[in-house]
Design a protein around this motif. Sequence first.
Motif, PDB file in Angstrom:
ATOM      1  N   ASP A  99       2.135   6.827   9.368  1.00 32.60           N
ATOM      2  CA  ASP A  99       0.858   6.982   8.673  1.00 32.60           C
ATOM      3  C   ASP A  99      -0.245   6.226   9.413  1.00 32.60           C
ATOM      4  O   ASP A  99      -0.008   5.151   9.974  1.00 32.60           O
ATOM      5  CB  ASP A  99       0.946   6.431   7.251  1.00 32.60           C
ATOM      6  CG  ASP A  99       1.586   7.400   6.278  1.00 32.60           C
ATOM      7  OD1 ASP A  99       1.858   8.549   6.687  1.00 32.60           O
ATOM      8  OD2 ASP A  99       1.814   7.014   5.116  1.00 32.60           O
ATOM      9  N   ARG A 100      -1.454   6.806   9.374  1.00 30.95           N
ATOM     10  CA  ARG A 100      -2.612   6.135   9.965  1.00 30.95           C
ATOM     11  C   ARG A 100      -3.137   5.080   9.006  1.00 30.95           C
ATOM     12  O   ARG A 100      -3.297   5.346   7.814  1.00 30.95           O
ATOM     13  CB  ARG A 100      -3.708   7.147  10.276  1.00 30.95           C
ATOM     14  CG  ARG A 100      -4.879   6.572  11.097  1.00 30.95           C
ATOM     15  CD  ARG A 100      -6.074   7.508  11.023  1.00 30.95           C
ATOM     16  NE  ARG A 100      -5.751   8.845  11.430  1.00 30.95           N
ATOM     17  CZ  ARG A 100      -5.869   9.313  12.678  1.00 30.95           C
ATOM     18  NH1 ARG A 100      -6.327   8.531  13.627  1.00 30.95           N
ATOM     19  NH2 ARG A 100      -5.537  10.559  12.969  1.00 30.95           N
ATOM     20  N   LEU A 101      -3.392   3.883   9.510  1.00 32.87           N
ATOM     21  CA  LEU A 101      -3.950   2.813   8.695  1.00 32.87           C
ATOM     22  C   LEU A 101      -5.459   3.014   8.523  1.00 32.87           C
ATOM     23  O   LEU A 101      -6.071   3.774   9.288  1.00 32.87           O
ATOM     24  CB  LEU A 101      -3.677   1.454   9.337  1.00 32.87           C
ATOM     25  CG  LEU A 101      -2.340   0.767   9.024  1.00 32.87           C
ATOM     26  CD1 LEU A 101      -1.166   1.661   9.399  1.00 32.87           C
ATOM     27  CD2 LEU A 101      -2.246  -0.557   9.740  1.00 32.87           C
ATOM     28  N   PRO A 102      -6.074   2.346   7.553  1.00 34.26           N
ATOM     29  CA  PRO A 102      -7.532   2.418   7.431  1.00 34.26           C
ATOM     30  C   PRO A 102      -8.198   1.961   8.728  1.00 34.26           C
ATOM     31  O   PRO A 102      -7.639   1.155   9.478  1.00 34.26           O
ATOM     32  CB  PRO A 102      -7.835   1.451   6.281  1.00 34.26           C
ATOM     33  CG  PRO A 102      -6.571   1.393   5.488  1.00 34.26           C
ATOM     34  CD  PRO A 102      -5.463   1.519   6.489  1.00 34.26           C
ATOM     35  N   PRO A 103      -9.405   2.452   9.025  1.00 38.13           N
ATOM     36  CA  PRO A 103     -10.099   2.039  10.250  1.00 38.13           C
ATOM     37  C   PRO A 103     -10.402   0.549  10.259  1.00 38.13           C
ATOM     38  O   PRO A 103     -10.411  -0.103   9.210  1.00 38.13           O
ATOM     39  CB  PRO A 103     -11.376   2.883  10.240  1.00 38.13           C
ATOM     40  CG  PRO A 103     -11.574   3.260   8.810  1.00 38.13           C
ATOM     41  CD  PRO A 103     -10.200   3.402   8.226  1.00 38.13           C
ATOM     42  N   GLU A 104     -10.660   0.020  11.446  1.00 30.88           N
ATOM     43  CA  GLU A 104     -10.898  -1.419  11.581  1.00 30.88           C
ATOM     44  C   GLU A 104     -12.039  -1.897  10.697  1.00 30.88           C
ATOM     45  O   GLU A 104     -11.966  -2.966  10.106  1.00 30.88           O
ATOM     46  CB  GLU A 104     -11.175  -1.771  13.048  1.00 30.88           C
ATOM     47  CG  GLU A 104      -9.944  -1.731  13.928  1.00 30.88           C
ATOM     48  CD  GLU A 104     -10.218  -2.278  15.316  1.00 30.88           C
ATOM     49  OE1 GLU A 104     -11.383  -2.657  15.590  1.00 30.88           O
ATOM     50  OE2 GLU A 104      -9.273  -2.336  16.130  1.00 30.88           O
TER      51      GLU A 104
ATOM     52  N   GLU B 131     -12.065  -5.414   3.970  1.00 30.50           N
ATOM     53  CA  GLU B 131     -10.991  -5.716   3.016  1.00 30.50           C
ATOM     54  C   GLU B 131     -10.575  -7.180   3.076  1.00 30.50           C
ATOM     55  O   GLU B 131     -10.356  -7.826   2.041  1.00 30.50           O
ATOM     56  CB  GLU B 131      -9.787  -4.817   3.308  1.00 30.50           C
ATOM     57  CG  GLU B 131      -8.530  -5.129   2.513  1.00 30.50           C
ATOM     58  CD  GLU B 131      -8.606  -4.658   1.075  1.00 30.50           C
ATOM     59  OE1 GLU B 131      -7.841  -5.188   0.249  1.00 30.50           O
ATOM     60  OE2 GLU B 131      -9.438  -3.773   0.776  1.00 30.50           O
TER      61      GLU B 131
ATOM     62  N   ALA C  55     -12.944  -0.851   7.836  1.00 29.46           N
ATOM     63  CA  ALA C  55     -12.480  -0.985   6.456  1.00 29.46           C
ATOM     64  C   ALA C  55     -11.592  -2.213   6.291  1.00 29.46           C
ATOM     65  O   ALA C  55     -11.668  -2.921   5.282  1.00 29.46           O
ATOM     66  CB  ALA C  55     -11.727   0.278   6.041  1.00 29.46           C
ATOM     67  N   LEU C  56     -10.741  -2.476   7.291  1.00 24.49           N
ATOM     68  CA  LEU C  56      -9.870  -3.648   7.222  1.00 24.49           C
ATOM     69  C   LEU C  56     -10.673  -4.945   7.334  1.00 24.49           C
ATOM     70  O   LEU C  56     -10.351  -5.937   6.681  1.00 24.49           O
ATOM     71  CB  LEU C  56      -8.814  -3.575   8.316  1.00 24.49           C
ATOM     72  CG  LEU C  56      -7.780  -2.458   8.172  1.00 24.49           C
ATOM     73  CD1 LEU C  56      -6.865  -2.409   9.386  1.00 24.49           C
ATOM     74  CD2 LEU C  56      -6.965  -2.632   6.898  1.00 24.49           C
TER      75      LEU C  56
ATOM     76  N   ALA D 113       0.816  -1.218   0.000  1.00 22.55           N
ATOM     77  CA  ALA D 113       0.000   0.000   0.000  1.00 22.55           C
ATOM     78  C   ALA D 113       0.849   1.268   0.000  1.00 22.55           C
ATOM     79  O   ALA D 113       0.350   2.354  -0.313  1.00 22.55           O
ATOM     80  CB  ALA D 113      -0.947  -0.004   1.202  1.00 22.55           C
TER      81      ALA D 113
ATOM     82  N   GLY E 117      -6.763   5.497  16.379  1.00 20.91           N
ATOM     83  CA  GLY E 117      -6.545   4.599  15.256  1.00 20.91           C
ATOM     84  C   GLY E 117      -5.279   3.788  15.385  1.00 20.91           C
ATOM     85  O   GLY E 117      -4.665   3.705  16.454  1.00 20.91           O
TER      86      GLY E 117
END
Length: 230
Positions: free
Chosen positions: A31-36, A42, A38-39, A25, A70
């Motif tokens: 960096d902030r990862l996508p929220p839970e 995914e 979204a994961l 990615a 986050g």
Amino acid sequence: MPGLGEASGQTADLVRRLREFLAEAGFSHSDRLPPERALVAEFGVTRAELRKALQVLEGDGLIWRHVGRGTFLGARPVHNLGDLAYLRDLARPVQLLEARMAIEPEIARLAALHSTVQDHDRLRHWAERARRAADWRMYEAADTNLHNAIAQAAHNKLLMHLFNEINTVKRAVLWNVERRSTRPPQDHFAFPQHDAIIGAIEGRRPDTAVRLMRDHLASVGANLPPGAAR
């Protein structure tokens, strides 16, 4: 926290998939990862399954989590800006380099002994990101992630913790040093040195990895920008 070696079955598979996702990615350090949610979507898992895998990655030092804020890539930062200012005043770049010289060659040796194919892929990924960096800030982020990946490849949690502390100071110190150019030149000394270190780690040559890391850090010291004296 459990490390990757302690995960098994479905959790271990999800940890592997998350590691590949983070590498591909192109996230930078902090960096902030996508929220839970979204994961979860995914990867097609439950939130409980995701949190187990994130706990493994956090135990390995790859991410850190803050309730209400986050999940972030890399080492947990210092607690507040006062701590950050204190660390910046505590160590000048040359002193930081001395601390790195004391620990990173041994980390490289252990990485040559204990790294996995997945570790090697991460090293190559961040070396290439450093080479393609459009400015010094992006280069420093990729370089930080590369050295962080070498530390992870050593698979020693205590050394990882010590490395993270030094890495926090590195971000506070070097990102406040002025540069003469907008980005690293194409023939920047670090690029072939990074490749050589990775080659020694992939080739299981611990003594060579130690020597190359020492040479690399010596080159870093020799190329410190103006204003980086004690």
